[in-house]
Design an enzyme around this catalytic site. Structure first.
Site, PDB file in Angstrom:
ATOM      1  N   ARG A 157       0.781  -1.229   0.000  1.00 21.05           N
ATOM      2  CA  ARG A 157       0.000   0.000   0.000  1.00 21.05           C
ATOM      3  C   ARG A 157       0.822   1.295   0.000  1.00 21.05           C
ATOM      4  O   ARG A 157       0.313   2.331  -0.429  1.00 21.05           O
ATOM      5  CB  ARG A 157      -0.929   0.034   1.227  1.00 21.05           C
ATOM      6  CG  ARG A 157      -1.943  -1.086   1.269  1.00 21.05           C
ATOM      7  CD  ARG A 157      -2.742  -1.059   2.572  1.00 21.05           C
ATOM      8  NE  ARG A 157      -3.600   0.118   2.660  1.00 21.05           N
ATOM      9  CZ  ARG A 157      -4.825   0.211   2.138  1.00 21.05           C
ATOM     10  NH1 ARG A 157      -5.327  -0.814   1.471  1.00 21.05           N
ATOM     11  NH2 ARG A 157      -5.535   1.304   2.274  1.00 21.05           N
TER      12      ARG A 157
ATOM     13  N   HIS B 164      21.304 -23.024   7.952  1.00 16.87           N
ATOM     14  CA  HIS B 164      22.288 -21.946   7.910  1.00 16.87           C
ATOM     15  C   HIS B 164      22.153 -21.251   6.562  1.00 16.87           C
ATOM     16  O   HIS B 164      22.486 -21.815   5.515  1.00 16.87           O
ATOM     17  CB  HIS B 164      23.700 -22.512   8.087  1.00 16.87           C
ATOM     18  CG  HIS B 164      24.720 -21.479   8.456  1.00 16.87           C
ATOM     19  ND1 HIS B 164      25.162 -20.531   7.564  1.00 16.87           N
ATOM     20  CD2 HIS B 164      25.379 -21.255   9.622  1.00 16.87           C
ATOM     21  CE1 HIS B 164      26.059 -19.761   8.167  1.00 16.87           C
ATOM     22  NE2 HIS B 164      26.214 -20.177   9.420  1.00 16.87           N
TER      23      HIS B 164
ATOM     24  N   SER C  89      30.100 -15.756   8.389  1.00 16.24           N
ATOM     25  CA  SER C  89      28.780 -15.377   7.878  1.00 16.24           C
ATOM     26  C   SER C  89      28.546 -13.879   7.919  1.00 16.24           C
ATOM     27  O   SER C  89      27.911 -13.303   7.026  1.00 16.24           O
ATOM     28  CB  SER C  89      27.686 -16.076   8.690  1.00 16.24           C
ATOM     29  OG  SER C  89      27.820 -17.471   8.601  1.00 16.24           O
TER      30      SER C  89
ATOM     31  N   HIS D  36      -0.676  26.689  23.087  1.00 16.32           N
ATOM     32  CA  HIS D  36      -1.640  25.843  23.816  1.00 16.32           C
ATOM     33  C   HIS D  36      -2.938  25.668  23.021  1.00 16.32           C
ATOM     34  O   HIS D  36      -3.984  25.363  23.588  1.00 16.32           O
ATOM     35  CB  HIS D  36      -1.954  26.419  25.205  1.00 16.32           C
ATOM     36  CG  HIS D  36      -0.754  26.945  25.919  1.00 16.32           C
ATOM     37  ND1 HIS D  36       0.131  26.125  26.574  1.00 16.32           N
ATOM     38  CD2 HIS D  36      -0.263  28.198  26.050  1.00 16.32           C
ATOM     39  CE1 HIS D  36       1.112  26.859  27.095  1.00 16.32           C
ATOM     40  NE2 HIS D  36       0.897  28.109  26.775  1.00 16.32           N
TER      41      HIS D  36
ATOM     42  N   GLN E 145      32.438 -10.351  15.913  1.00 18.12           N
ATOM     43  CA  GLN E 145      32.043 -11.011  14.665  1.00 18.12           C
ATOM     44  C   GLN E 145      31.186 -10.069  13.819  1.00 18.12           C
ATOM     45  O   GLN E 145      31.215 -10.118  12.594  1.00 18.12           O
ATOM     46  CB  GLN E 145      31.276 -12.310  14.954  1.00 18.12           C
ATOM     47  CG  GLN E 145      31.005 -13.123  13.703  1.00 18.12           C
ATOM     48  CD  GLN E 145      30.354 -14.462  14.027  1.00 18.12           C
ATOM     49  OE1 GLN E 145      29.141 -14.590  13.918  1.00 18.12           O
ATOM     50  NE2 GLN E 145      31.138 -15.428  14.457  1.00 18.12           N
TER      51      GLN E 145
ATOM     52  N   SER F  30     -16.132   9.580   4.169  1.00 14.51           N
ATOM     53  CA  SER F  30     -16.780   8.703   5.140  1.00 14.51           C
ATOM     54  C   SER F  30     -17.816   7.846   4.437  1.00 14.51           C
ATOM     55  O   SER F  30     -18.524   8.323   3.548  1.00 14.51           O
ATOM     56  CB  SER F  30     -17.452   9.537   6.243  1.00 14.51           C
ATOM     57  OG  SER F  30     -18.315   8.743   7.031  1.00 14.51           O
TER      58      SER F  30
ATOM     59  N   ARG G  42      29.592 -11.762  19.759  1.00 12.87           N
ATOM     60  CA  ARG G  42      28.319 -11.815  19.041  1.00 12.87           C
ATOM     61  C   ARG G  42      27.341 -12.759  19.716  1.00 12.87           C
ATOM     62  O   ARG G  42      27.733 -13.665  20.431  1.00 12.87           O
ATOM     63  CB  ARG G  42      28.506 -12.211  17.579  1.00 12.87           C
ATOM     64  CG  ARG G  42      28.123 -13.615  17.193  1.00 12.87           C
ATOM     65  CD  ARG G  42      27.395 -13.661  15.839  1.00 12.87           C
ATOM     66  NE  ARG G  42      26.161 -12.893  15.874  1.00 12.87           N
ATOM     67  CZ  ARG G  42      25.450 -12.573  14.787  1.00 12.87           C
ATOM     68  NH1 ARG G  42      25.863 -12.928  13.590  1.00 12.87           N
ATOM     69  NH2 ARG G  42      24.337 -11.890  14.883  1.00 12.87           N
TER      70      ARG G  42
ATOM     71  N   ARG H  82      15.946  -8.470  10.652  1.00 14.51           N
ATOM     72  CA  ARG H  82      15.217  -8.735   9.414  1.00 14.51           C
ATOM     73  C   ARG H  82      13.933  -7.906   9.341  1.00 14.51           C
ATOM     74  O   ARG H  82      13.426  -7.628   8.257  1.00 14.51           O
ATOM     75  CB  ARG H  82      14.856 -10.220   9.301  1.00 14.51           C
ATOM     76  CG  ARG H  82      16.037 -11.152   9.106  1.00 14.51           C
ATOM     77  CD  ARG H  82      15.577 -12.605   9.150  1.00 14.51           C
ATOM     78  NE  ARG H  82      16.696 -13.534   9.259  1.00 14.51           N
ATOM     79  CZ  ARG H  82      17.292 -14.107   8.224  1.00 14.51           C
ATOM     80  NH1 ARG H  82      16.863 -13.852   7.009  1.00 14.51           N
ATOM     81  NH2 ARG H  82      18.301 -14.946   8.410  1.00 14.51           N
TER      82      ARG H  82
END
Length: 477
Positions: free
Chosen positions: A13, A79, A105, A152, A234, A282, A322, A331
């Site tokens: 979207r 892995h 890695s 305010h 690492q 609406s 690590r 992710r």
């Protein structure tokens, strides 16, 4: 599209194709392969037994990614990196023995994250500049247009529509300064090995630290980074993710503040976001013109601001060199924050391209409050004409209270000026009084401030980034 499974609204979207590609599997895994090539090329240049044929074979297969095979391998190995090493090796069998040579890695995972952050910031910067460009035009066009100021959310001294826009613009200017700082100081993880000691590379280069350092520099430069971390565990310091998220959240805060103001102004019917000919406000109330764009921005902004805590928690709870409890979080958090900010800036630019100012409503609101604001000016004029300041103050206080009662209790117009004109003590004719009540007399240096701010602060930025101005701000839905 599979309508039986969850789809991310940020993709469906809101966000742009370029930002979605930046965090796509194709971008991620082709970057892994580019990193493996940069590593192999650099190792070859520094004397390791790697052939040009092996490198050429790797280059031919950068985008030839067998996702089905990679998924099968990941299920087998549990892995993801080794799954893609083997998938790449099957497609480039000559290179299989040297793919990922000496690396861990995090070499592909972390360095790719940093590349996506770097590229994501460039996408955000372009959109930020476009919003700033449109805001600056709006500010200059409306620099002289008097309007009620609010503190305010109570009527205060007058400002101008353009001057108020400079406040929104200044927030984005501060965000841009932070973005530039983050771009200029972003470091590459580079080639550091399993715990950051480069032990595997020490073996490969027979203990020659200078060559391993050169390897680190070469790979970083090949991947577009002049700066690199001198030391890591690492992984690169997860503080980076937290700092980037703070930047994105700051942009979200600026956007949310803008939508707060705009929605209040739309309620007052003074300024209105675009409303298309066939748009429905609406499902029940056909007359409504809801500020859906502003509401969408504020909704996405809240999401990004809330993500600040996520990256802060990750950065603060890492263990030693690590721990993998950052992986699933990474992710989700940074990619979605980038996608949301991307969407926010598209919508904001869309609003600025069609923002409507209703002059007559603004003038009506000014004149309902201006008599109260003009009382000090009236006192000064009457003192000049020989009046007693204290007596004038008391008479205006009494008239003001009664005029306020007429407005609030009786629902009538503000008649303070008529009350003062009809009070012989003031010795003011109505023409003189109305000349005092000219709104431009109450806006201070708002027009001059607006011009100076745009000229000195904003125009140099827009000139610097003029090649980025011009973007598609059409909403998906």
């Amino acid at each position: 599209m599979n309508n039986k499974i969850y789809s991310n609204p940020l993709c469906e979207r809101y966000s742009s194709k370029e930002m979605m590609f930046n965090f796509s599997p194709d971008k991620k895994f082709s970057t892994w392969r580019k990193l493996w090539i940069a590593l192999a090329e650099s190792e070859k240049e520094l004397g390791l037994n790697i052939s040009q044929e092996q490198i050429d074979e790797m280059k031919k297969n950068i985008h030839n990614i067998d996702y089905e095979l990679a998924a099968k391998k990941e299920k087998e190995f549990r892995h993801d990196v080794m799954a893609h090493v083997h998938t790449y090796g099957i497609q480039a069998p000559l290179a299989m023995p040297i793919i990922h040579l000496g690396a861990t890695s995090a070499f592909v995972g972390d360095n790719t994250d940093l590349i996506q952050i770097k590229d994501g910031l460039e996408i955000i910067k372009a959109k930020l500049i476009n919003v700033m460009s449109n805001l600056s035009k709006f500010a200059l066009e409306n620099k002289n247009k008097a309007t009620l100021g609010f503190t305010h959310f109570q009527a205060a001294q007058l400002t101008t529509v353009g001057k108020r826009a400079t406040l929104w613009l200044q927030s984005l200017m501060l965000d841009l300064e932070e973005l530039e700082f983050r771009e200029n100081t972003l470091r590459f993880r580079g080639v550091k090995g399993t715990t950051g000691t480069q032990a595997s590379f020490k073996d490969l280069f027979n203990g020659d630290f200078s060559k391993v350092e050169e390897l680190d520099v070469l790979v970083s430069k090949k991947m577009g980074f002049d700066k690199r971390f001198s030391v890591t565990g690492q992984t690169y310091d997860r503080k980076v993710d937290s700092e980037i998220m703070n930047l994105l959240a700051n942009i979200a805060q600026s956007a949310h503040k803008f939508t707060n103001d705009l929605r209040l102004l739309q309620h007052l019917k003074e300024v209105e976001e675009p409303f298309e000919k066939s748009q429905i406000g609406s499902s029940a109330m056909a007359y409504k013109r809801n500020p859906m764009r502003s509401e969408r921005i504020s909704s996405l902004a809240k999401f990004v601001i809330a993500l600040q805590q996520s990256t802060a928690m990750v950065a603060s709870t890492q263990w030693f060199e690590r721990t993998l409890d950052d992986s699933a979080n990474k992710r989700l958090s940074l990619p979605q924050a980038f996608l949301a900010i991307d969407a926010i800036l598209i919508i904001w630019n869309n609003i600025m391209e069609g923002l409507v100012v209703y002059d007559k409503i603004i003038e009506k609101h000014i004149m309902s409050e201006l008599p109260f604001m003009a009382t000090e000016y009236i006192i000064m004029e009457c003192v000049k004409a020989g009046g007693d300041r204290q007596e004038l103050h008391e008479r205006i206080r009494v008239h003001s209270m009664e005029a306020g009662r007429q407005v609030k209790v009786e629902g009538k117009d503000n008649d303070l000026i008529d009350r003062i004109v009809n009070d012989d003590y003031f010795k003011l004719d109505k023409a003189k009084l109305l000349s005092i009540l000219e709104p431009k007399n109450f806006i201070g240096f708002a027009p001059e401030q607006t011009e100076k701010f745009i000229d000195t602060e904003i125009k140099p930025i827009l000139e610097k980034y003029k090649s980025l101005i011009g973007m598609d701000s059409e909403l998906k839905v």
